[in-house]
Design a protein around this motif. Structure first.
Motif, PDB file in Angstrom:
ATOM      1  N   LEU A  94       0.790  -1.224   0.000  1.00 26.50           N
ATOM      2  CA  LEU A  94       0.000   0.000   0.000  1.00 26.50           C
ATOM      3  C   LEU A  94       0.827   1.282   0.000  1.00 26.50           C
ATOM      4  O   LEU A  94       0.333   2.325  -0.414  1.00 26.50           O
ATOM      5  CB  LEU A  94      -0.948   0.009   1.208  1.00 26.50           C
ATOM      6  N   ILE A  95       2.072   1.241   0.466  1.00 23.69           N
ATOM      7  CA  ILE A  95       2.828   2.486   0.592  1.00 23.69           C
ATOM      8  C   ILE A  95       3.708   2.808  -0.613  1.00 23.69           C
ATOM      9  O   ILE A  95       4.364   3.837  -0.636  1.00 23.69           O
ATOM     10  CB  ILE A  95       3.686   2.503   1.872  1.00 23.69           C
ATOM     11  N   VAL A  96       3.729   1.950  -1.611  1.00 24.66           N
ATOM     12  CA  VAL A  96       4.564   2.220  -2.782  1.00 24.66           C
ATOM     13  C   VAL A  96       4.001   3.430  -3.530  1.00 24.66           C
ATOM     14  O   VAL A  96       2.825   3.457  -3.894  1.00 24.66           O
ATOM     15  CB  VAL A  96       4.659   0.993  -3.708  1.00 24.66           C
ATOM     16  N   PRO A  97       4.846   4.441  -3.762  1.00 22.56           N
ATOM     17  CA  PRO A  97       4.380   5.655  -4.456  1.00 22.56           C
ATOM     18  C   PRO A  97       3.986   5.377  -5.909  1.00 22.56           C
ATOM     19  O   PRO A  97       4.481   4.439  -6.535  1.00 22.56           O
ATOM     20  CB  PRO A  97       5.590   6.585  -4.417  1.00 22.56           C
ATOM     21  N   GLU A  98       3.118   6.224  -6.437  1.00 19.70           N
ATOM     22  CA  GLU A  98       2.677   6.090  -7.828  1.00 19.70           C
ATOM     23  C   GLU A  98       3.846   6.117  -8.802  1.00 19.70           C
ATOM     24  O   GLU A  98       3.855   5.380  -9.781  1.00 19.70           O
ATOM     25  CB  GLU A  98       1.699   7.208  -8.184  1.00 19.70           C
TER      26      GLU A  98
END
Length: 144
Positions: A53-57
């Motif tokens: 969930l925390i992986v940036p776009e």
């Protein structure tokens, strides 16, 4: 700071609730007794977009803000705290790379996570147990 959920957050929360109600909660006791996740569950989390969930776009992830991530981890935890901890632990390994990694390291690492892989975060230190600050509270023979 506005603490009202957006419609996108509500939609993600509802999607997560439905997934957890179907794929996690009915099997929580079984997984606890077995000491691990059901076969294929990690892959299902990946397919649902709930694994990293925390992986940036900019690195191929969902780019969710901290409030949304917390909301979704809470929903996962309602189904099974052990599963929620396992899924959320990926962020422990990802944050140091996110904060201090080079662009090449981030791309390499997040490509793996986006592909459904899990990461690990080692915390235990010699003579300090799992206290990353190195403080010892019990049985440290005089160390403070």
């Amino acid at each position: 700071m506005d603490f009202q959920w957006t419609q996108d957050q509500v939609d993600l929360k509802n999607m997560t609730q439905e997934f957890i109600a179907k794929e996690v909660a009915p099997y929580a006791g079984e997984m606890d007794a077995a000491g691990g996740m059901r076969p294929g569950l990690q892959e299902k989390f990946h397919e649902m977009g709930l694994l990293n969930l925390i992986v940036p776009e900019e690195y191929g992830g969902p780019g969710l803000d901290a409030m949304t991530v917390a909301l979704l981890y809470e929903e996962i935890g309602k189904g099974c705290a052990g599963v929620a901890t396992s899924i959320a632990a990926n962020a422990l390994a990802a944050y140091p790379v996110l904060l201090l990694g080079t662009d090449a390291q981030k791309k390499f690492f997040f490509d793996k996570l986006n592909g459904g892989k899990l990461a690990a975060f080692a915390l235990t230190e010699p003579n300090a147990g799992s206290d990353a600050g190195g403080r010892c509270y019990v049985g440290c023979k005089g160390r403070q």
